[in-house]
Design a protein around this motif. Structure first.
Motif, PDB file in Angstrom:
ATOM      1  N   GLN A   1      48.231  35.697  46.055  1.00 38.71           N
ATOM      2  CA  GLN A   1      47.317  35.068  47.010  1.00 38.71           C
ATOM      3  C   GLN A   1      46.639  36.123  47.882  1.00 38.71           C
ATOM      4  N   ARG A   2      47.397  37.124  48.289  1.00 44.13           N
ATOM      5  CA  ARG A   2      46.835  38.182  49.139  1.00 44.13           C
ATOM      6  C   ARG A   2      45.753  38.965  48.404  1.00 44.13           C
ATOM      7  N   VAL A   3      45.986  39.287  47.129  1.00 45.20           N
ATOM      8  CA  VAL A   3      45.059  40.133  46.376  1.00 45.20           C
ATOM      9  C   VAL A   3      43.902  39.331  45.794  1.00 45.20           C
ATOM     10  N   TYR A   4      44.189  38.095  45.329  1.00 48.65           N
ATOM     11  CA  TYR A   4      43.188  37.354  44.570  1.00 48.65           C
ATOM     12  C   TYR A   4      42.708  36.064  45.246  1.00 48.65           C
ATOM     13  N   GLY A   5      43.234  35.727  46.397  1.00 47.59           N
ATOM     14  CA  GLY A   5      42.941  34.430  46.998  1.00 47.59           C
ATOM     15  C   GLY A   5      41.474  34.141  47.226  1.00 47.59           C
ATOM     16  N   ASP A   6      40.671  35.174  47.520  1.00 52.11           N
ATOM     17  CA  ASP A   6      39.258  34.968  47.849  1.00 52.11           C
ATOM     18  C   ASP A   6      38.310  35.389  46.735  1.00 52.11           C
ATOM     19  N   THR A   7      38.823  35.720  45.557  1.00 53.94           N
ATOM     20  CA  THR A   7      37.970  36.178  44.465  1.00 53.94           C
ATOM     21  C   THR A   7      37.360  34.991  43.722  1.00 53.94           C
TER      22      THR A   7
END
Length: 420
Positions: A217-223
């Motif tokens: 979630q931290r790395v990909y949550g906004d992609t």
């Protein structure tokens, strides 16, 4: 010191840029490849196809030498602690990987890397091994490989209760696992020759499932969705994913019958011819009963054995009790883990919290601390008929007690919050 710090900063900056490029190139599908099912290889024919697929793939890239059989076969494919997963289109296996749950035996990766820094008494470790995709299905922008990995992660977390998944691969493939799947290195060392894959160079890494959700979630949550590995691996549900057909909390839950084992060892695969004496003995320890005698010839078994996850309590000479988890039961000893191994030096008797066995304490003869949370309890086998009965499969044990039950019995309420 300044030059060293600058070098480290430059290295991390270059690594971050490389990982960012990897992540921008991802193009995920919201569904797995059409017409493909994902399941456990639970028939001899399916596992035979797996061995053929692995042979063709591994000989092509130099991970094994060519031989007359045309199959790759290791004892880990048929150990009770192993679960071979496949992607299947029609009757054809087109991709595979194997999850090997750690028991008292070493995992293949432990030949080259220590797991001491991630091994904890209350965490279950497994190795992801033998991952390959048929050459005709390696395109499609990685849709098959991502679906197979998602299936493996789901099986390991939800069906097998794995906390840490370890693996070894060549250095050129490590970027994929670190950059995209957020594996962490077991060590920054590069091994020159890993015998398990014909002396290929290898690096090791692990994925912490208990932190996976937050990390993704931290790395990909906004992609964007087509590059969002958090949604793909943590939220999407695929109907083509089948539940395991054979699974147990104990390591003897995935046994092959004598007829099926004969197919692998003495049939077309000729597995027995490719195994070393030590590997044959390893299999024999896990298939010790008389119906397998004809398959192993001179490979003698010294005692019955069962790898398991049975809960237990050790009563001390002070009449206090300490919780344990039994990892292996033999005719005269038990291998176990416990959060307070030093307390076992004052042990008097052991109780198995498993159906009727809870009412039959086993008198302890000696204790050997093995380092960390591990210990061996020895007892007189003539005074422990319930262990013989359990090993001989004469009974059908009831579901084991949970660790919560143990802690509730062994600790007072104020202590319970800090018990595990």
């Amino acid at each position: 010191m300044i030059n060293t710090n600058q070098h480290c900063a430059n290295h991390e900056a270059a690594r971050s840029r490389k990982f960012s490029i990897f992540r921008r190139r991802v193009k995920l599908q919201s569904s797995p490849p059409a017409g493909v099912i994902f399941k456990q290889a639970d028939t001899p024919e399916e596992l035979t196809q797996v061995c053929k697929l692995l042979y063709n793939s591994y000989t092509q890239v130099g991970y094994m030498k060519e031989d007359d059989t045309g199959y790759r076969f290791t004892p880990y494919y048929i150990l009770p602690s192993s679960y071979t997963l496949i992607a299947k289109q029609g009757d054809t296996v087109i991709a595979t990987t194997t999850v090997i749950v750690k028991s008292q035996e070493e995992l293949p990766v432990e030949q080259i890397f220590s797991l001491d820094h991630i091994a904890k008494w209350d965490r279950r470790i497994a190795e992801a091994s033998s991952l390959t995709v048929h050459p005709d299905y390696r395109s499609q922008e990685g849709s098959l490989i991502h679906a197979l990995l998602k299936y493996m992660f789901q099986v390991a977390r939800e069906d097998l209760g794995i906390h840490d998944l370890v693996m070894a691969c060549t250095p050129k493939h490590m970027d994929f696992y670190e950059a995209l799947l957020l594996f962490r290195r077991l060590s920054h060392e590069v091994i020159d020759a890993f015998d398990y894959v014909n002396g290929t160079t290898a690096t090791g890494a692990f994925l912490n499932f208990t932190e996976m959700h937050a990390d993704y979630q931290r790395v990909y949550g906004d992609t964007p969705e087509e590059r969002n590995l958090f949604k793909y691996y943590m939220e999407y549900e695929f109907d083509s994913f089948q539940k395991l057909s054979k699974v147990s909390t104990a390591y003897d839950g995935n046994r092959w019958s004598a007829k099926e084992l004969e197919h692998f060892l003495q049939g077309p695969i000729q597995g027995a011819a490719s195994l070393t004496p030590d590997e044959l003995k390893l299999l024999r320890r896990h298939y010790p009963t008389h119906e397998y005698d004809h398959l192993f010839g001179a490979q003698e078994v010294t005692s019955a054995l069962m790898d398991t996850d049975i809960a237990g309590l050790v009563r001390l000479r002070t009449n206090m009790e300490t919780p344990v988890v039994l990892r292996r039961i033999e005719t005269d000893r038990v291998h176990l883990t416990t959060p307070k191994p030093y307390e076992l030096l004052n042990a008097k008797e052991l109780r198995l919290l498993l159906g009727t066995y809870a009412r039959s304490p086993i008198k302890v003869q000696s204790i050997t601390l093995m380092g960390g949370p591990n210990a061996i309890v020895r007892f007189d086998p003539t005074s422990s008929p319930q262990v013989r009965e359990l090993l001989s499969n004469a009974t059908s044990p009831k579901p084991e007690a949970t660790l919560t039950d143990i802690f509730a019995e062994a600790f007072h309420p104020p202590e319970l919050a800090h018990a595990g």
